[in-house]
Design a protein around this motif. Structure first.
Motif, PDB file in Angstrom:
ATOM      1  N   SER A  80      10.721  -5.734  15.667  1.00 37.48           N
ATOM      2  CA  SER A  80       9.185  -6.027  16.167  1.00 37.48           C
ATOM      3  C   SER A  80       9.064  -6.916  17.085  1.00 37.48           C
ATOM      4  O   SER A  80       8.053  -6.947  18.110  1.00 37.48           O
ATOM      5  CB  SER A  80       8.173  -6.018  15.120  1.00 37.48           C
ATOM      6  OG  SER A  80       8.573  -7.314  14.325  1.00 37.48           O
ATOM      7  N   ALA A  81       9.921  -7.978  17.148  1.00 40.63           N
ATOM      8  CA  ALA A  81       9.569  -9.199  18.059  1.00 40.63           C
ATOM      9  C   ALA A  81      10.391  -8.682  19.590  1.00 40.63           C
ATOM     10  O   ALA A  81      10.100  -9.629  20.604  1.00 40.63           O
ATOM     11  CB  ALA A  81      10.386 -10.218  17.798  1.00 40.63           C
ATOM     12  N   TRP A  82      11.010  -7.667  19.547  1.00 39.74           N
ATOM     13  CA  TRP A  82      11.624  -7.182  20.817  1.00 39.74           C
ATOM     14  C   TRP A  82      10.977  -6.121  21.480  1.00 39.74           C
ATOM     15  O   TRP A  82      10.335  -5.254  20.606  1.00 39.74           O
ATOM     16  CB  TRP A  82      13.262  -6.915  20.811  1.00 39.74           C
ATOM     17  CG  TRP A  82      13.902  -7.956  20.413  1.00 39.74           C
ATOM     18  CD1 TRP A  82      13.666  -9.334  20.707  1.00 39.74           C
ATOM     19  CD2 TRP A  82      15.347  -8.232  19.732  1.00 39.74           C
ATOM     20  NE1 TRP A  82      14.674 -10.371  20.435  1.00 39.74           N
ATOM     21  CE2 TRP A  82      15.518  -9.452  19.354  1.00 39.74           C
ATOM     22  CE3 TRP A  82      16.130  -7.421  18.984  1.00 39.74           C
ATOM     23  CZ2 TRP A  82      16.615  -9.993  18.791  1.00 39.74           C
ATOM     24  CZ3 TRP A  82      17.159  -7.527  18.250  1.00 39.74           C
ATOM     25  CH2 TRP A  82      17.420  -8.895  18.343  1.00 39.74           C
ATOM     26  N   PRO A  83      11.092  -5.452  22.580  1.00 39.57           N
ATOM     27  CA  PRO A  83      10.571  -4.311  23.245  1.00 39.57           C
ATOM     28  C   PRO A  83      10.926  -3.028  22.266  1.00 39.57           C
ATOM     29  O   PRO A  83      12.178  -2.998  22.049  1.00 39.57           O
ATOM     30  CB  PRO A  83      10.932  -4.251  24.721  1.00 39.57           C
ATOM     31  CG  PRO A  83      11.290  -5.595  24.994  1.00 39.57           C
ATOM     32  CD  PRO A  83      11.766  -6.193  23.429  1.00 39.57           C
ATOM     33  N   GLN A  84       9.851  -2.338  21.940  1.00 37.33           N
ATOM     34  CA  GLN A  84      10.114  -1.162  20.941  1.00 37.33           C
ATOM     35  C   GLN A  84      11.275  -0.153  21.656  1.00 37.33           C
ATOM     36  O   GLN A  84      11.762   0.482  20.964  1.00 37.33           O
ATOM     37  CB  GLN A  84       8.807  -0.462  20.419  1.00 37.33           C
ATOM     38  CG  GLN A  84       7.966  -1.441  19.880  1.00 37.33           C
ATOM     39  CD  GLN A  84       8.390  -1.560  18.366  1.00 37.33           C
ATOM     40  OE1 GLN A  84       9.222  -0.743  17.953  1.00 37.33           O
ATOM     41  NE2 GLN A  84       8.070  -2.669  17.701  1.00 37.33           N
ATOM     42  N   HIS A  85      10.900   0.156  22.996  1.00 40.96           N
ATOM     43  CA  HIS A  85      11.666   1.184  23.348  1.00 40.96           C
ATOM     44  C   HIS A  85      13.374   0.662  23.633  1.00 40.96           C
ATOM     45  O   HIS A  85      14.131   1.538  23.703  1.00 40.96           O
ATOM     46  CB  HIS A  85      11.118   1.549  24.769  1.00 40.96           C
ATOM     47  CG  HIS A  85      11.477   0.385  25.886  1.00 40.96           C
ATOM     48  ND1 HIS A  85      10.416  -0.783  25.904  1.00 40.96           N
ATOM     49  CD2 HIS A  85      12.387   0.060  26.818  1.00 40.96           C
ATOM     50  CE1 HIS A  85      10.898  -1.693  26.929  1.00 40.96           C
ATOM     51  NE2 HIS A  85      12.014  -0.946  27.325  1.00 40.96           N
ATOM     52  N   ASP A  86      13.505  -0.652  23.417  1.00 35.16           N
ATOM     53  CA  ASP A  86      14.824  -0.873  23.373  1.00 35.16           C
ATOM     54  C   ASP A  86      15.573  -0.785  22.158  1.00 35.16           C
ATOM     55  O   ASP A  86      15.118  -1.821  21.004  1.00 35.16           O
ATOM     56  CB  ASP A  86      14.969  -2.404  23.897  1.00 35.16           C
ATOM     57  CG  ASP A  86      14.786  -2.403  25.515  1.00 35.16           C
ATOM     58  OD1 ASP A  86      14.812  -1.450  26.051  1.00 35.16           O
ATOM     59  OD2 ASP A  86      14.515  -3.508  26.019  1.00 35.16           O
ATOM     60  N   ALA A  87      16.622  -0.181  21.838  1.00 35.43           N
ATOM     61  CA  ALA A  87      17.192  -0.062  20.608  1.00 35.43           C
ATOM     62  C   ALA A  87      17.888  -1.331  20.396  1.00 35.43           C
ATOM     63  O   ALA A  87      18.547  -1.858  21.191  1.00 35.43           O
ATOM     64  CB  ALA A  87      18.272   1.121  20.446  1.00 35.43           C
ATOM     65  N   CYS A  88      18.306  -1.901  19.092  1.00 34.07           N
ATOM     66  CA  CYS A  88      19.146  -3.044  18.594  1.00 34.07           C
ATOM     67  C   CYS A  88      20.276  -2.433  17.616  1.00 34.07           C
ATOM     68  O   CYS A  88      20.071  -1.121  17.268  1.00 34.07           O
ATOM     69  CB  CYS A  88      18.413  -4.135  18.103  1.00 34.07           C
ATOM     70  SG  CYS A  88      17.272  -3.740  16.690  1.00 34.07           S
ATOM     71  N   ARG A  89      20.906  -3.164  17.191  1.00 33.37           N
ATOM     72  CA  ARG A  89      21.653  -2.946  16.259  1.00 33.37           C
ATOM     73  C   ARG A  89      21.784  -3.743  15.066  1.00 33.37           C
ATOM     74  O   ARG A  89      21.850  -4.956  15.274  1.00 33.37           O
ATOM     75  CB  ARG A  89      23.281  -3.001  16.939  1.00 33.37           C
ATOM     76  CG  ARG A  89      24.325  -2.607  16.212  1.00 33.37           C
ATOM     77  CD  ARG A  89      25.725  -2.634  16.882  1.00 33.37           C
ATOM     78  NE  ARG A  89      26.577  -2.023  16.302  1.00 33.37           N
ATOM     79  CZ  ARG A  89      27.804  -1.512  16.704  1.00 33.37           C
ATOM     80  NH1 ARG A  89      28.219  -1.731  17.886  1.00 33.37           N
ATOM     81  NH2 ARG A  89      28.531  -0.973  15.711  1.00 33.37           N
ATOM     82  N   ALA A  90      21.571  -3.441  13.894  1.00 34.75           N
ATOM     83  CA  ALA A  90      21.689  -4.122  12.846  1.00 34.75           C
ATOM     84  C   ALA A  90      22.792  -3.746  11.594  1.00 34.75           C
ATOM     85  O   ALA A  90      23.094  -2.392  11.621  1.00 34.75           O
ATOM     86  CB  ALA A  90      20.374  -3.778  11.951  1.00 34.75           C
ATOM     87  N   SER A  91      23.352  -4.815  11.248  1.00 37.49           N
ATOM     88  CA  SER A  91      24.403  -4.475  10.299  1.00 37.49           C
ATOM     89  C   SER A  91      24.284  -5.602   9.083  1.00 37.49           C
ATOM     90  O   SER A  91      23.581  -6.712   9.143  1.00 37.49           O
ATOM     91  CB  SER A  91      25.805  -4.896  11.087  1.00 37.49           C
ATOM     92  OG  SER A  91      25.858  -6.089  11.629  1.00 37.49           O
ATOM     93  N   MET A  92      24.740  -5.123   8.205  1.00 36.59           N
ATOM     94  CA  MET A  92      24.686  -5.904   6.741  1.00 36.59           C
ATOM     95  C   MET A  92      26.120  -6.940   6.740  1.00 36.59           C
ATOM     96  O   MET A  92      27.006  -6.056   6.725  1.00 36.59           O
ATOM     97  CB  MET A  92      24.642  -5.018   5.430  1.00 36.59           C
ATOM     98  CG  MET A  92      24.449  -6.078   4.533  1.00 36.59           C
ATOM     99  SD  MET A  92      24.057  -4.953   2.898  1.00 36.59           S
ATOM    100  CE  MET A  92      22.785  -3.898   3.144  1.00 36.59           C
ATOM    101  N   VAL A  93      25.923  -7.987   6.884  1.00 38.35           N
ATOM    102  CA  VAL A  93      27.195  -9.117   7.176  1.00 38.35           C
ATOM    103  C   VAL A  93      27.662  -9.349   5.528  1.00 38.35           C
ATOM    104  O   VAL A  93      28.663  -9.238   5.242  1.00 38.35           O
ATOM    105  CB  VAL A  93      26.929 -10.228   7.536  1.00 38.35           C
ATOM    106  CG1 VAL A  93      27.877 -11.211   7.777  1.00 38.35           C
ATOM    107  CG2 VAL A  93      26.575  -9.801   9.139  1.00 38.35           C
ATOM    108  N   VAL A  94      26.668  -9.897   4.668  1.00 41.03           N
ATOM    109  CA  VAL A  94      26.645 -10.065   3.295  1.00 41.03           C
ATOM    110  C   VAL A  94      25.907  -9.439   2.518  1.00 41.03           C
ATOM    111  O   VAL A  94      24.665  -9.616   2.648  1.00 41.03           O
ATOM    112  CB  VAL A  94      26.642 -11.633   2.865  1.00 41.03           C
ATOM    113  CG1 VAL A  94      26.743 -12.036   1.587  1.00 41.03           C
ATOM    114  CG2 VAL A  94      27.763 -12.511   4.009  1.00 41.03           C
TER     115      VAL A  94
END
Length: 141
Positions: A80-94
């Protein structure tokens, strides 16, 4: 394999990080204080000062912890803090029983490290978010 359904999870600063840092700091002070009092050396005073500085840094980092909404649209991640149209990458580290650590990255942004504690895991949306995190990760051959 089908993509998991869309899900959004509000992220807030957790108490786990605060309690962990406080516990480590108190333990370190409990060990260093008697050593500093028994010996006359500048090293113990320096270690004590380093411990206090580290605790202040950890407290500041927890206060500045990312807060927002992490969402899986069914095709990509958004923060939500970044522009909505830009996809980001989320990964579970631990992924532990009492906490999880996520890393969220987007081109042109510094990566975010998000600690989810037990309070986040009690949210009924957590299971759906976890499925999305696991399903969206790239599989190694």
């Amino acid at each position: 394999m089908h993509n998991p359904p869309a899900i959004a999870l509000p992220i807030q600063a957790g108490r786990f990080a605060q309690r962990f840092a406080l516990g480590v700091g108190l333990f370190t002070l409990a060990v260093l204080a008697p050593l500093g009092l028994q010996t006359s050396g500048l090293i113990w005073g320096g270690l004590l000062a380093l411990t206090v500085a580290t605790q202040l840094w950890a407290w500041r980092q927890n206060v500045r912890a990312p807060q927002g909404v992490l969402a899986w649209t069914g095709a990509h991640w958004t923060w939500s803090a970044w522009p909505q149209h830009d996809a980001c990458r989320a990964s579970m580290v631990v992924d532990l029983a009492w906490c999880s650590v996520l890393r969220v990255r987007q081109a042109g942004q510094a990566p975010l490290w998000i600690v989810l504690d037990a309070a986040s895991r009690r949210d009924p949306r957590w299971d759906a978010m976890r499925r999305a995190l696991v399903a969206a990760r790239p599989w190694a051959p």
